[in-house]
Design an enzyme around this catalytic site. Structure first.
Site, PDB file in Angstrom:
ATOM      1  N   LYS A 174       0.704  -1.071  -0.033  1.00  9.29           N
ATOM      2  CA  LYS A 174      -0.117  -0.034   0.005  1.00  9.29           C
ATOM      3  C   LYS A 174       0.908   1.162   0.056  1.00  9.29           C
ATOM      4  O   LYS A 174       2.105   1.370   0.013  1.00  9.29           O
ATOM      5  CB  LYS A 174      -0.942  -0.090   1.166  1.00  9.29           C
ATOM      6  CG  LYS A 174      -1.949  -1.292   1.073  1.00  9.29           C
ATOM      7  CD  LYS A 174      -2.807  -1.049  -0.192  1.00  9.29           C
ATOM      8  CE  LYS A 174      -3.365  -2.523  -0.186  1.00  9.29           C
ATOM      9  NZ  LYS A 174      -4.370  -3.145   0.567  1.00  9.29           N
TER      10      LYS A 174
HETATM   11  C1  LIG Z   1      -5.342  -4.215   1.036  1.00  7.30           C
HETATM   12  C2  LIG Z   1      -6.765  -4.156   0.902  1.00  7.30           C
HETATM   13  C3  LIG Z   1      -7.657  -4.452   1.836  1.00  7.30           C
HETATM   14  C4  LIG Z   1      -7.434  -5.477   3.051  1.00  7.30           C
HETATM   15  O1  LIG Z   1      -6.185  -5.057   3.587  1.00  7.30           O
HETATM   16  P1  LIG Z   1      -5.158  -5.862   4.645  1.00  7.30           P
HETATM   17  O2  LIG Z   1      -4.531  -4.924   5.624  1.00  7.30           O
HETATM   18  O3  LIG Z   1      -4.550  -6.700   3.423  1.00  7.30           O
HETATM   19  O4  LIG Z   1      -6.057  -6.714   5.462  1.00  7.30           O
HETATM   20  C5  LIG Z   1      -9.204  -4.123   1.954  1.00  7.30           C
HETATM   21  N1  LIG Z   1      -9.374  -3.416   0.831  1.00  7.30           N
HETATM   22  C6  LIG Z   1      -8.833  -3.202  -0.333  1.00  7.30           C
HETATM   23  C7  LIG Z   1      -9.222  -2.254  -1.326  1.00  7.30           C
HETATM   24  C8  LIG Z   1      -7.417  -3.064  -0.392  1.00  7.30           C
HETATM   25  O5  LIG Z   1      -6.699  -2.927  -1.198  1.00  7.30           O
END
Ligand SMILES: *Cc1c(COP(=O)(O)O)cnc(C)c1O
Length: 392
Positions: free
Chosen positions: A191
């Protein structure tokens, strides 16, 4: 083998997690502090993150998935409740609705140029069983949150913003995550900002946020940190909770990453601008959000391949050129668990799912490398190889 006349192959990764000496020093400090679970550093990270969003407060959690789970739980989503979610997103939102005993109702996105939740389809799918709507800010670009929130409010339904791609993005309606009723962020490795694993929740209603904070730690009336600090050991448990606390090491990384975010974003913005420039002339290629002017996290550099161009072949050619690509996302409603198991739980009276835009995008979306450690030369290289691959 690299020799003078065979230059080192160019390699461009989709994302990059290189951290600076600052993150390493911050973790080292925590490791020497004597307290490793959520404590004062986590509380400070929450306050700083909230301040960056102009939100009154925030709750740090162990993942974006945990954030979504606590959000849906704090909003009271339970057995039989319908929650309208985009299909074109990570599986986490549909999974957490299902885990709560609810039923995800999948709505379509607007268009290849704006692949976020379509307000008209949300309106069409609303029933008296609808108990929440989840919007997702695809690639860090704002979904039509204001419009969808107004529509949902008219039905007395709260809106959850899945802002996993969009930490600290300001819009005229407010920072993403603070426009609807509750905002969820992810600090997973790929992210915009990362803590390895982690997440954050913000909420409009302070009582909702307190429910999230409480359920994050088993609804204990006194946290372990408090008990250790004050020497008291008694507590009560007035509700059902989980352990979704982040570690103090993760929060220490998060504080540094949050401070670095504006610089990283400037780099991403410039790289995205170059991509847009270079990809403009590729016949038949659509670049989502190409005309978007306002702030965005530039989380993904997604393109929609021209009709008839086979994505696996393009991905293969790019891979051979050292370029990593990905797909965001295989539509959730076509994943076998949702197609074979969850679809069967839908109430027959709920309007039929129709996802023509999502299904057309399913085979043509492609995410190109985009991260703050890339150079303008990398962008030129990727855009050049993609242009060739599409023409072949
Ligand atoms: C990464 C992501 C999640 C989940 O987050 P995690 O930290 O991996 O549990 C949920 N929604 C979207 C759109 C994502 O890109």
């Amino acid at each position: 083998m690299t020799t003078a006349d065979t230059p080192a192959p160019h390699r461009v990764d989709l994302a990059d997690n290189t951290v600076s000496a600052q993150e390493i020093a911050a973790v080292t400090d925590v490791l020497s502090s004597g307290w490793l679970s959520a404590g004062p550093v986590t509380r400070d990270f929450e306050r700083r993150f909230a301040a960056a969003l102009d939100a009154p407060d925030a709750v740090a959690v162990s993942s974006g998935t945990a954030a979504l789970h606590l959000a849906l739980s704090a909003l009271g989503i339970g057995p039989g409740d319908e929650v309208i979610v985009p299909s074109l997103t990570f599986v986490a939102s549909a999974a957490m609705v299902t885990l709560q005993g609810g039923v995800p109702v999948f709505a379509d996105v607007l268009s290849p140029g704006e692949p976020t939740l379509a307000p008209d389809d949300v309106a069409r799918l609303m029933t008296e069983r609808t108990k929440a709507v989840v919007v997702m800010h695809y690639g860090g670009y704002p979904a039509r949150t204001r419009e969808i929130t107004d529509l949902a409010r008219a039905h007395g339904v709260p809106v959850v913003e899945d802002a996993a791609h969009a930490p600290v993005v300001r819009t005229p309606d407010g920072a993403l995550g603070t426009i609807g009723d509750i905002g969820c962020f992810s600090f997973f490795a790929s992210k915009n900002m990362t803590t390895g694993e982690g997440g954050m929740v913000v909420a409009r209603d302070p009582d909702v946020l307190e429910r999230v904070r409480s359920a994050r730690a088993h609804c204990l009336t006194r946290s372990t940190w408090d008990r250790m600090r004050t020497g008291t050991s008694d507590y009560d448990v007035p509700g059902l909770g989980l352990n979704y606390r982040p570690t103090e090491m993760a929060s220490a990384i998060g504080r540094v990453q949050l401070a670095r975010l504006p610089d990283d974003r400037r780099i991403r913005r410039e790289l995205a601008r170059r991509y847009h420039e270079m990809l403009q002339g590729v016949p038949g290629l659509t670049v989502p959000f190409a005309t978007h002017q306002a702030d965005t996290a530039h989380h993904l550099m997604a393109v929609v391949l021209p009709p008839g161009v086979p994505r696996p072949k393009v991905q293969e050619l790019l891979k051979a050129a050292g370029i990593q690509t990905s797909v965001h996302y295989p539509p959730t409603h076509l994943l076998s668990y949702y197609r074979d198991v969850v679809a069967g739980r839908r109430d027959p009276a709920t309007p039929e799912q129709r996802l023509p835009v999502t299904e057309a995008l399913a085979g043509t979306l492609l995410s190109l490398p985009l991260h703050a450690r890339m150079t303008a030369d990398d962008v030129a290289y990727v855009a050049g190889r993609l242009t060739e691959a599409v023409k072949r």
